[in-house]
Scaffold this motif. Sequence first.
Motif, PDB file in Angstrom:
ATOM      1  N   UNK A  49      37.422   6.050  35.943  1.00  0.00           N
ATOM      2  CA  UNK A  49      37.230   6.040  34.499  1.00  0.00           C
ATOM      3  C   UNK A  49      37.032   4.597  34.036  1.00  0.00           C
ATOM      4  N   UNK A  50      35.817   4.069  34.117  1.00  0.00           N
ATOM      5  CA  UNK A  50      35.565   2.677  33.740  1.00  0.00           C
ATOM      6  C   UNK A  50      35.832   2.456  32.252  1.00  0.00           C
ATOM      7  N   UNK A  51      36.275   1.244  31.864  1.00  0.00           N
ATOM      8  CA  UNK A  51      36.567   0.949  30.460  1.00  0.00           C
ATOM      9  C   UNK A  51      35.347   1.182  29.575  1.00  0.00           C
ATOM     10  N   UNK A  52      35.587   1.768  28.411  1.00  0.00           N
ATOM     11  CA  UNK A  52      34.514   2.022  27.464  1.00  0.00           C
ATOM     12  C   UNK A  52      34.924   1.584  26.066  1.00  0.00           C
ATOM     13  N   UNK A  53      33.944   1.256  25.250  1.00  0.00           N
ATOM     14  CA  UNK A  53      34.185   0.830  23.877  1.00  0.00           C
ATOM     15  C   UNK A  53      34.936   1.921  23.122  1.00  0.00           C
ATOM     16  N   UNK A  54      35.980   1.537  22.399  1.00  0.00           N
ATOM     17  CA  UNK A  54      36.791   2.480  21.646  1.00  0.00           C
ATOM     18  C   UNK A  54      35.981   3.223  20.589  1.00  0.00           C
ATOM     19  N   UNK A  55      34.930   2.589  20.078  1.00  0.00           N
ATOM     20  CA  UNK A  55      34.140   3.207  19.016  1.00  0.00           C
ATOM     21  C   UNK A  55      32.909   3.956  19.522  1.00  0.00           C
ATOM     22  N   UNK A  56      32.068   3.298  20.306  1.00  0.00           N
ATOM     23  CA  UNK A  56      30.791   3.916  20.680  1.00  0.00           C
ATOM     24  C   UNK A  56      30.748   4.453  22.107  1.00  0.00           C
ATOM     25  N   UNK A  57      31.694   4.036  22.951  1.00  0.00           N
ATOM     26  CA  UNK A  57      31.766   4.586  24.298  1.00  0.00           C
ATOM     27  C   UNK A  57      30.948   3.879  25.354  1.00  0.00           C
ATOM     28  N   UNK A  58      30.260   2.798  25.008  1.00  0.00           N
ATOM     29  CA  UNK A  58      29.499   2.084  26.030  1.00  0.00           C
ATOM     30  C   UNK A  58      30.462   1.309  26.921  1.00  0.00           C
ATOM     31  N   UNK A  59      30.079   1.019  28.167  1.00  0.00           N
ATOM     32  CA  UNK A  59      30.971   0.279  29.069  1.00  0.00           C
ATOM     33  C   UNK A  59      31.337  -1.105  28.530  1.00  0.00           C
ATOM     34  N   UNK A  60      32.613  -1.469  28.682  1.00  0.00           N
ATOM     35  CA  UNK A  60      33.101  -2.794  28.285  1.00  0.00           C
ATOM     36  C   UNK A  60      33.921  -3.363  29.444  1.00  0.00           C
ATOM     37  N   UNK A  61      34.358  -4.614  29.306  1.00  0.00           N
ATOM     38  CA  UNK A  61      35.044  -5.290  30.407  1.00  0.00           C
ATOM     39  C   UNK A  61      36.498  -4.860  30.559  1.00  0.00           C
TER      40      UNK A  61
END
Length: 232
Positions: free
Chosen positions: A3-15
Motif C-alpha cells: 500500500x504505497x503512500x498516497x495523497x490524503x486528498x487526491x490519492x496520487x502517490x506521495x513520498x
Amino acid sequence: MVYPPRCTLCGVPVESDFGLCGSCWRDTPFVSGLCCDACGVPLLGQDTGTTELCDDCLTIARPWSRGRAALLYRDNGRKLVLSLKHGDRHDIVRPAALWMANAIRPVVTPDTLVVPVPLHWTRLLRRRFNQAALLAHDVSKQLGLPCCPDLLQRTVQTRSLEGLGRDQRYATLQSAITVHPKRRQHIAGRPVLIVDDVMTSGATLSAATQACFSGGAADVCIVTLARVGKDA
C-alpha cells in the motif's frame, strides 16, 4: 510496498504516509503569517509581535484568551473537514492534528489539558465517533500534553446549528455544555486547550469555554482545524 503512500486528498502517490501532494498542498488554504489572536483567521499586514484581532473578535467578546486555526474553511480546507466529519476519513486526523499542533504550539504551556468539544450522546450514537475527540487525542500527542476526552459533556440535545444566525447559535447552546462531575478534579486551577473541527460563529466554543471556567479552569485557549472566514 503493498500500500504505497498516497495523497490524503487526491490519492496520487506521495513520498510519505498521511501527506499531501504538491498540487493539493498549494491549493489548501493554510493559515500562515499574521492572524487574529482570538480565532486564528488570517489578517492583512505583517506580524509585528503585537496582539491583533479580526473584526468579528473586536465586536464579539470571546471568553477564551487565545485561539488558532490550521486552515480556512473553503476549497480543500472544507473538503478535509467534511471528509473527516461525514466521510469516515479517519486517516485525515493524523495530518490535521499535526497542522493544528503547529498552529497552537507557541500559545500553550506545559501544564495545559487538551479537551475536545463534546457531542450529545444521541448524535454520537448516530455518527459513531466524535471528530473533535479524535483530533484532540492526536493534537495532545503532537504537543506532548495530557488529554481528557470526556471532561466536557453536552447535557442538552440541541438542534443543528446549520443555517442559524449568530444570536440563534448562542441562544441554542446556552447551558448546553457542562464539566463532567467525575472529571472536575482534572481541570481545577489549570489551563485548558479546547479542540474542535470548525469555528463558525464561535458559539459552541464559547459554551465549552464557559463550562471550563465554571469548572475551575485557570485559562482557556482554543484550536480548530478550520475557521470559517468572510470569504468562505
